[in-house]
Scaffold this active site. Structure first.
Site, PDB file in Angstrom:
ATOM      1  CG  HIS A  13      -2.008   1.021   1.125  1.00 37.94           C
ATOM      2  ND1 HIS A  13      -3.050   0.944   0.233  1.00 37.94           N
ATOM      3  CD2 HIS A  13      -2.210   2.169   1.830  1.00 37.94           C
ATOM      4  CE1 HIS A  13      -3.846   1.983   0.383  1.00 37.94           C
ATOM      5  NE2 HIS A  13      -3.365   2.741   1.338  1.00 37.94           N
ATOM      6  NE  ARG A  52      -5.044   3.690  -3.192  1.00 41.29           N
ATOM      7  CZ  ARG A  52      -5.859   4.028  -4.182  1.00 41.29           C
ATOM      8  NH1 ARG A  52      -5.512   3.768  -5.433  1.00 41.29           N
ATOM      9  NH2 ARG A  52      -7.008   4.642  -3.946  1.00 41.29           N
TER      10      ARG A  52
END
Length: 329
Positions: free
Chosen positions: A274, A277
């Site tokens: 993550h 991102r």
């Protein structure tokens, strides 16, 4: 006098309670107000029906997998059935998760609450017992963006033979896709018109958006090579390795998660998928891209969610203030 006898003898009348009971069995009418309702179906069957309704409502596969995982643990705490799920039993279940992270415990509470709310809506329980329990407070967590050199170090740790993995993590880093969105890309979602390459992404809630690949040159190059070498003409782009007996079905999230951590360990880096991102969003904001454009690229519904990804550095803040000051002169 002649007595005419009936050919068929008259049956003796049944006692009133026996006659009442016989009529009940024949008609199915309940005369006793203290009748106990039939027991609820087994919890496993209710769970399957609940998950089926979620799938029919268009909930994401990732959400359904998480709900199934959380609620299967709950079933072990209520072998007696649905009506055993009272506040004390639920409190015992959540206490068993005390060693987990706050986000994990909050997700378990959300899963149980959604299931019991579904049971209440279908008149299987008189009330939702989750209303009597306090919720876990999840602290705000903002993952720090990764330096470009760190991302490159992890990507270089991927063997050259693992073209699929290199494409997956490069694509997420260059476009800011969610892992589930990247894994859900099919060949039919690709528009590979020269100088106008695009991917149609199916995000949360069934919403679609278009991701431009001209701003992801490394991903585009790896994508063409992957399609050619893996001979993918239809179906999932990220699928099981044929050399290891993999199928053409989409790659599982856990497989991607384990692969990423394996490459991070090989590179001596600690980071989550993550973070790629988050790094993408932060880089765009620091380069002057507006918050509205970043929100659209990330597929967020509201701006507040995008702000959680916005970790603007001091240099960007100084530049924005100077620009505003010059305009006011």
């Amino acid at each position: 006098m002649v007595l005419i006898m009936n050919k068929y003898p008259i049956e003796p009348r049944k006692p009133r309670d026996l006659e009442r009971r016989a009529r009940t069995a024949e008609t199915g009418i309940i005369f006793n107000s203290s009748h106990i309702p039939p027991p609820a179906p087994p919890l496993q069957r209710l769970l399957d029906d609940f998950l089926t309704d979620l799938a029919n409502a268009g909930r994401s596969r990732h959400t359904i997998v998480n709900y199934r995982c959380d609620l299967r643990r709950l079933i072990d705490f209520a072998p007696e059935g649905l009506h055993a799920l009272d506040p004390p039993r639920l409190r015992l279940f959540f206490t068993s998760l005390a060693g987990k992270a706050p986000a994990t415990r909050a997700r378990a509470q959300a899963s149980v609450n959604a299931f019991l709310a579904w049971c209440y809506k279908h008149d299987l329980i008189p009330a939702n017992p989750m209303g009597k329990l306090d919720r876990v407070k999840v602290p705000d967590y903002f993952p720090r963006p990764l330096e470009p050199a760190v991302i490159l170090k992890v990507l270089n740790a991927i063997p050259r033979t693992s073209l699929r993995d290199r494409l997956l993590f490069t694509l997420i880093a260059e476009t800011g896709l969610r892992v589930s969105e990247a894994l859900g890309i099919y060949r039919e979602d690709l528009i590979l018109t020269p100088d106008d390459e695009q991917i149609v992404i199916r995000g949360k809630g069934g919403r679609t958006r278009t991701v431009m690949l001209y701003a992801a040159p490394e991903s585009l190059k790896l994508l063409h090579r992957h399609l050619r070498e893996a001979r993918i003409t239809s179906g999932a782009i990220f699928r099981g390795q044929p050399t290891r007996g993999g199928s053409s079905r989409p790659m599982h999230y856990r497989t991607a998660h384990h692969a990423w951590h394996r490459y991070c360990a090989r590179a001596g880096v600690r980071a989550t998928i993550h973070a790629l991102r988050h790094t993408f969003a932060t880089r765009l904001l620091n380069e002057g891209v507006s918050l509205g454009v970043v929100r659209k690229l990330l597929g967020h519904r509201n701006m507040q969610t995008t702000l959680r990804y916005a970790d603007v550095n001091d240099a960007t803040v100084k530049r924005e203030l100077l620009t505003r000051h010059r305009r006011s002169l």
